[in-house]
Write an enzyme that holds these catalytic residues in place. Structure first.
Site, PDB file in Angstrom:
ATOM      1  N   GLY A   1       0.783  -1.237   0.000  1.00  0.00           N
ATOM      2  CA  GLY A   1       0.000   0.000   0.000  1.00  0.00           C
ATOM      3  C   GLY A   1       0.811   1.283   0.000  1.00  0.00           C
TER       4      GLY A   1
ATOM      5  CD  GLU B   1       0.930   0.935   6.855  1.00  0.00           C
ATOM      6  OE1 GLU B   1       1.227   0.761   5.665  1.00  0.00           O
ATOM      7  OE2 GLU B   1       0.565   0.008   7.603  1.00  0.00           O
TER       8      GLU B   1
ATOM      9  CG  ASP C   1      -8.494   0.917  10.849  1.00  0.00           C
ATOM     10  OD1 ASP C   1      -9.089   1.736  11.570  1.00  0.00           O
ATOM     11  OD2 ASP C   1      -9.074  -0.070  10.348  1.00  0.00           O
TER      12      ASP C   1
ATOM     13  CE  LYS D   1      -9.980   3.724   7.536  1.00  0.00           C
ATOM     14  NZ  LYS D   1     -10.801   2.523   7.354  1.00  0.00           N
TER      15      LYS D   1
ATOM     16  NE  ARG E   1      -2.389  -3.394  -3.554  1.00  0.00           N
ATOM     17  CZ  ARG E   1      -2.436  -3.509  -2.228  1.00  0.00           C
ATOM     18  NH1 ARG E   1      -2.319  -2.443  -1.471  1.00  0.00           N
ATOM     19  NH2 ARG E   1      -2.578  -4.695  -1.654  1.00  0.00           N
TER      20      ARG E   1
END
Ligand code: IMP
Length: 177
Positions: free
Chosen positions: A43, A97, A101, A129, A163
Site C-alpha cells: 500500500g 505506511e 487504522d 483513521k 491501488r
C-alpha cells in the site's frame, strides 16, 4: 471517477501538495543526516514514490511485507512475509505506511525495527483513521486524518484492486456487502 467510488475524499492535487509539505518537513527535521525509508508493502508504494522525489537528503529505500490482522483475533504478533534487504544498525529509519487504522501493524513493526539497533525510528503515514485505533502507537508524521470509512486508491486496495487510482476515494458499500 471509477464506478465503484462513492466519493473522492482527497484529490490527486491535494495529495501531491500535502506530500511535498511532508517531504519538506522530513528534509528539515533530518538536515545533515542520512535516512532510510522503510515502505510497508504494497500500500505504501505510490506514497513512498511521490514522497522520495521531494526529499532533499541522502536517502535509501527498503521494503518490508507483513501479514495483516484483518478478520483475525490479534495475538500481538505479525508474520514477516518479506524482511528488509539490509541491516539497520545506526540508521535513521522512517517507516512509511499508507494508513493507520487499529495501529496494531505499526506497533509491532516499530517494535521489531527498534530491536535491531537503529539510530532512530519514526513513522510517516499518508492517512490516519483515529476512530479506528485499538492500540496506542506514536505516529510522527500524518498526511491526512480521515473519518472511519473504507477508502481505496493511491496504494490502498480492496481485495487487491483500486491501488492504481490517483486519488483517495470512498468505496461504494455494495462492492463489499
Ligand atoms: P492496522 O493494523 O489496523 O492499523 O492496519 C493498517 C492496514 O490495514 C493498512 O496498511 C491497510 O492495509 C489496511 N486498511 C485499514 N483501513 C483501510 C482502508 O480504509 N482501506 C484500505 N485498507 C485499509
Amino acid at each position: 471517477m471509477h464506478k465503484h467510488v462513492k466519493k473522492v475524499l482527497i484529490s490527486e492535487e491535494q495529495l501531491n501538495k500535502r506530500i511535498i509539505e511532508l517531504a519538506k518537513q522530513l528534509s528539515d527535521d533530518y538536515k545533515g543526516e542520512r535516512i532510510t525509508l522503510v515502505g510497508l508493502l504494497s500500500g505504501s508504494v505510490p506514497f513512498l514514490a511521490e514522497l522520495i522525489k521531494h526529499i532533499n537528503l541522502d536517502c535509501e529505500i527498503d521494503f518490508m511485507d507483513v501479514s495483516s490482522y484483518r478478520g483475525t483475533q490479534s495475538t500481538g504478533e505479525v508474520r514477516i512475509l518479506k524482511d528488509l534487504a539490509r541491516p539497520i544498525v545506526d540508521t535513521n529509519i522512517i517507516i512509511v505506511e499508507d494508513i493507520v487504522d487499529t495501529g496494531k501493524t505499526l506497533k509491532v513493526v516499530r517494535n521489531i525495527l527498534e530491536n535491531r539497533g537503529p539510530k532512530s525510528v519514526k513513522i510517516i503515514t499518508l492517512l490516519d483513521k483515529p476512530e479506528g485505533r485499538l492500540v496506542e502507537v506514536e505516529v510522527e508524521y500524518i498526511g491526512f486524518k480521515i473519518p472511519n470509512e473504507f477508502v481505496i486508491g493511491f496504494g490502498l486496495d480492496y481485495d487487491e484492486l483500486y491501488r492504481n487510482l490517483p486519488y483517495i476515494g470512498i468505496l461504494r458499500e455494495e462492492v463489499y456487502m
